[in-house]
Scaffold this active site. Structure first.
Site, PDB file in Angstrom:
ATOM      1  N   PRO A 119     -39.096   7.222 112.639  1.00 28.61           N
ATOM      2  CA  PRO A 119     -39.197   7.917 111.374  1.00 28.61           C
ATOM      3  C   PRO A 119     -40.231   9.024 111.334  1.00 28.61           C
ATOM      4  CG  PRO A 119     -40.249   5.759 111.280  1.00 28.61           C
ATOM      5  CD  PRO A 119     -40.014   6.107 112.707  1.00 28.61           C
ATOM      6  N   GLU A 120     -39.775  10.218 111.151  1.00 29.48           N
ATOM      7  CA  GLU A 120     -40.636  11.257 110.611  1.00 29.48           C
ATOM      8  C   GLU A 120     -40.234  11.417 109.153  1.00 29.48           C
ATOM      9  OE1 GLU A 120     -42.000  14.591 112.538  1.00 29.48           O
ATOM     10  OE2 GLU A 120     -41.638  13.902 114.567  1.00 29.48           O
TER      11      GLU A 120
ATOM     12  N   HIS B 100     -36.689  -9.022 115.521  1.00 27.59           N
ATOM     13  CA  HIS B 100     -37.722  -8.205 114.876  1.00 27.59           C
ATOM     14  C   HIS B 100     -37.471  -7.984 113.394  1.00 27.59           C
ATOM     15  CE1 HIS B 100     -39.227  -7.623 118.869  1.00 27.59           C
ATOM     16  NE2 HIS B 100     -38.086  -7.093 119.261  1.00 27.59           N
TER      17      HIS B 100
ATOM     18  N   ARG C 103     -42.081  -2.760 117.091  1.00 24.29           N
ATOM     19  CA  ARG C 103     -43.462  -2.502 117.532  1.00 24.29           C
ATOM     20  C   ARG C 103     -44.512  -2.982 116.546  1.00 24.29           C
ATOM     21  NH1 ARG C 103     -44.411   3.471 119.983  1.00 24.29           N
ATOM     22  NH2 ARG C 103     -46.410   2.788 120.761  1.00 24.29           N
TER      23      ARG C 103
ATOM     24  N   ARG D 264     -62.582  25.226 111.626  1.00 25.34           N
ATOM     25  CA  ARG D 264     -62.020  24.265 112.584  1.00 25.34           C
ATOM     26  C   ARG D 264     -62.019  24.857 113.978  1.00 25.34           C
ATOM     27  NH1 ARG D 264     -58.664  19.298 111.041  1.00 25.34           N
ATOM     28  NH2 ARG D 264     -58.821  19.349 108.787  1.00 25.34           N
TER      29      ARG D 264
END
Length: 275
Positions: free
Chosen positions: A2-3, A91, A115, A156
């Site tokens: 998933p993004e 899972h 995971r 930055r």
DNA sequence: AGCAGTACCTGGTTGC
DNA sequence: TGCAACCAGGTACTGC
């Protein structure tokens, strides 16, 4: 996998099956995800009606009067709406059972995550969970534009790709879309964030919006099967310009795509098209 | 404040 | 074929 576009596609897929439904029961098979699942999920959620399903960054929120279930899919999480008798896989850590309604049979919302980088947390009514408190603006709203990036880049010293992936700057730009947006904007991902002009940040923000919106559209078609998961197709992979294409020819200029590691993540770019 | 490094965990792929 | 090494789309936390 998933993004932001996959999380949004998931939201759009599950929301119609959840909104207005009452939670009949919660089954926890494992509670040791990224963080332990808090007891409120078991004690407060059952009996509640789900009023809304919201996405914030890559989190999904199931809102009820008693509080909100806060879900993150991590790297490998998946949410599906299934019949109550769906076989339980290794899972499949959480089932949220939904009561039958006049228009829908009883169903379960199943959270699967091999995971276990994902999480299921609880947000009391009227509060903002600490994990959400310091997030930057949503990329697809008017709160995000080139000046968001340009202002954040002042002072930055790290690379522009890392700035783009900093959730305090803008949320939802993951490793794939960071590389793709920088390619589309013609910016070398290794360039110091402070050395990117205001005009180029405007272009970059526009490309982030365009690519994420396009991927959500695509996700809507390629991920439609998550209610009956058979034959998951090749995703958006075939549409990518640089991600995962090290050594392959740039689709624009045929120069071999290069790969470098930044912040422990792989970055891909075209040395001819990006400066 | 910003940044690098570490950590969480399983499974698929690569290489010997 | 077997097995170890490596890699993966996320992100919080620590310590400099």
């Amino acid at each position: 996998m998933p993004e932001l576009p996959e999380v949004e596609t998931t939201r759009r897929g599950i929301a119609p099956c959840l909104i207005g439904k009452r939670v009949a029961a919660v089954t926890l098979r494992r509670t040791d995800l990224r963080w332990p699942i808090p007891v409120e999920v078991s004690t407060l959620l059952p009996g509640q009606r789900i009023d809304a399903v919201e996405r914030r960054a890559k989190y999904l929120l199931l809102h009820t009067a008693a509080g909100s279930a806060l879900l993150h899919l991590g790297m490998s999480g998946m949410l599906r709406v299934l019949p109550p008798d769906a076989p339980i896989g290794k899972h499949d850590h959480v089932d949220i059972a939904l009561a039958r309604s006049s228009t829908q049979a009883a169903r379960i919302l199943r959270f699967t995550d091999p995971r276990r980088f994902g999480c299921l947390l609880w947000q009391p009514p009227g509060e903002v969970h600490p994990l959400l408190a310091k997030l930057g603006p949503e990329p697809l709203t008017g709160d995000f534009d080139g000046d968001t990036l340009w202002l954040a880049s002042r002072g930055r010293r790290s690379a522009v790709k890392l700035l783009l992936m900093d959730n305090a700057v803008v949320v939802g730009v993951g490793n794939i879309y960071a590389s793709e947006a920088l390619f589309a904007a013609g910016i070398d991902p290794r360039r110091a964030a402070a050395a990117v002009s205001r005009a180029r940040y405007a272009r970059l923000a526009a490309e982030v919006k365009r690519i994420l919106a396009w991927a959500i559209e695509r996700g809507g078609t390629t991920l439609r099967d998550f209610l009956n998961p058979d034959g998951a197709p090749g995703y958006f992979f075939r549409e990518l310009n640089v991600y995962g294409r090290a050594g392959e020819a740039c689709r624009v200029c045929n120069t071999p795509i290069r790969q470098v590691v930044q912040g422990q993540r792989s970055t891909f770019w075209c040395p001819h098209c990006q400066h």
